[in-house]
Write an enzyme that holds these catalytic residues in place. Structure first.
Site, mmCIF file in Angstrom:
data_model
loop_
_atom_site.group_PDB
_atom_site.id
_atom_site.type_symbol
_atom_site.label_atom_id
_atom_site.label_comp_id
_atom_site.label_asym_id
_atom_site.label_seq_id
_atom_site.Cartn_x
_atom_site.Cartn_y
_atom_site.Cartn_z
ATOM 1 N N HIS A 1 23.923 26.762 7.357
ATOM 2 C CA HIS A 1 24.058 26.897 8.814
ATOM 3 C C HIS A 1 23.629 28.291 9.071
ATOM 4 C CE1 HIS A 1 25.625 22.958 8.473
ATOM 5 N NE2 HIS A 1 26.577 23.239 7.538
ATOM 6 N N HIS B 1 24.730 18.218 9.479
ATOM 7 C CA HIS B 1 24.186 18.018 8.015
ATOM 8 C C HIS B 1 23.190 16.771 7.889
ATOM 9 C CE1 HIS B 1 28.287 19.338 8.070
ATOM 10 N NE2 HIS B 1 28.057 20.421 7.340
#
Lengths: 329, 329
Positions: free
Chosen positions: A56, A216
């Protein structure tokens, strides 16, 4: 899989080394650990830490520094950090006034941060759990809503509160206030590929988008034919603004966040529509962030976050920060 | 083509509006023109301006602000800005001490900036042409070498010199010194798609990379099977360091630049190798930038730039800057 990597098993380690090599003025890595701390610890303040799976970037290590986080704990890609690593971050970050843990609502993250807090029995800890994603209740990895890019507003605002010398209860309180007032929703055009998996996490047709995507690649609210940017923004804003925060007549902060493979050009086009819609609704935008803040490796996509501000949050949002990924005077 | 756009004909305009909407504290747009200037003009200094085709965001408008550029002139995607727009930028930026034009070496850019300078007959102008790309001599759009991501070091260093009050000749001289000491080479894993074209500018096989790629997808030096990140870095550094700048024993600045769709994770992995190699060679890295600085829309790829520093360039590189895409204290 086309990526600049050497070995799928060493991706996280080499990435962290490359980050610390690049920015020694901001961060250092605890020897032998997957913990990133400020290169110069500030004593006598509440520490604010965060963490979660890697992939991320710049979240979370890119926000370690003055006015934001004191430590970040990156797990393996899309995988929660382990309690022992989190414990080391708590110990390293603690500067005598306790540690606020900012945790995104994913089952593994919450469990491991709480376990680490229990293990750190002589250090005072507090926890807040972000859950800003309006797309879905419960999901593949959560009970309740997912914590996504709105979490960065917590880092900024709670971080500024801690930097200003507030005690742990007050830093936690303002973090909770951000959580109560920030809502986010995302969309994906192309999936991400976890290096160790070697192939995309899901498939999308050449004319399809996934609305309400998780960071995700978790399924969102619907898969639809791709639409013009403005229609996509309208849909996301509609969901965000018809959730439980009443934005009418308020001052807000906006984040148009890229998922990793979406060019700035497209994020700015999305932002134009966000501003046009909010202006028309009489909502005043105090501060806007456009860029890659909480990515999903190489996903093409974006999310929009809206934070309703009061005077305290506004002042803390606009306070100085000096980190790899967010610097303001 | 999967993109967050509304209409291919309006991409540049909506992007600029979205940028100005997001960052009014940094930039504003000249009404009716494709010219971005500082939101607050600083009088009594040499102005530094730059420009070129759009699609390279945050280049150039993202570097407009204190310590860097005074104006940016974005053309259509991958297309030189027109002389009339550049002329307006010269007029708007001039603060009584002349205007330095920083131009990347592309035939159309050079021609149009020079034409604009001639048209601005009552304003003193000077020009420098960056040509940092070591990959190829002459190319699709250039006579001589291409100007690529190393140009951002010119914006930073000449911008800091101008901010400090230097005259036009001295600002130009330090810009020329950067040009003489910076070298860059790039690589692509996936091509970019110009919105108006609707399809990728070139094709690469699933296991292929293009070494020496240009920032518009121009052919590089060779197309090869994709290799591990370290081997790719070694190849690029080898070409850069065996060009005409002698880096041995020197202090340098590094830029590991993403092409738009390459995640930070991979850029950091590349950077680790850059640091390892330079350390082994006894070269001291003073400052590193890792991120999307000069992109190619949604190309997956990266470039490495190496700037050999002397005391003057080092001081100016480390001087404060406050822009959308580069802020340092």
């Amino acid at each position: 899989m086309k990526k600049f990597i050497n070995n799928v098993e060493n991706v996280e380690n080499e990435m962290l080394e490359g980050m610390v090599d690049a920015y020694p003025e901001y961060v250092k890595r605890l020897p032998g650990l997957d913990v990133i701390v400020r290169s110069e610890k500030k004593e006598g303040k509440v520490a604010v830490i965060s963490g979660g799976g890697s992939g991320h970037e710049p979240t979370h290590a890119g926000f370690v520094g003055k006015g934001m986080l004191d430590a970040a704990v990156p797990g393996a890609v899309y995988t929660s950090p382990t309690p022992d690593q989190i414990l080391e971050a708590i110990k390293a970050a603690d500067a005598g006034k306790g540690v606020l843990m900012v945790v995104k609502n994913y089952t593994g993250d919450v469990m491991n941060f709480e376990m680490a807090a229990e293990m750190a029995d002589d250090i005072e800890t507090a926890e807040v759990i972000s859950n800003d994603d309006v797309a879905v209740e419960d999901s593949l990895y959560t009970t309740g809503r997912r914590g996504v890019a709105g979490t960065i507003f917590i880092h900024k605002i709670a971080g500024a509160k801690a930097e200003a010398g507030a005690n742990l209860a007050d830093v936690k309180a303002v973090a909770e206030k951000v959580i109560a007032n920030v809502r986010t929703m995302g969309v994906a055009l192309k999936p991400s590929t976890v290096p160790a998996a070697g192939k995309p996490g899901f498939e999308l047709g050449e004319d399809e988008m996934e609305l309400g995507i998780g960071i995700h690649g978790e399924p969102g609210t619907s898969r639809e034919k791709i639409q013009p940017a403005n229609a996509i923004v309208d849909h996301l804003l509609d969901k965000i603004m018809n959730d439980s925060v009443d934005y009418s007549g308020s001052e807000v902060a906006v984040m148009v966040n890229g998922s990793g493979a979406t060019p700035a050009m497209e994020l700015y086009i999305l932002n134009k529509r966000v501003h046009d819609v909010l202006k028309e609704k009489g909502i005043k935008i105090v501060k806007t962030y456009v860029g890659n803040y909480m990515t999903s490796i190489d996903m093409a996509g974006a999310s929009i976050s809206l934070l309703k501000l009061d005077d305290e949050m506004k002042e803390l949002l606009l306070a100085p920060a000096d980190t790899i990924a967010l610097t303001q005077d």
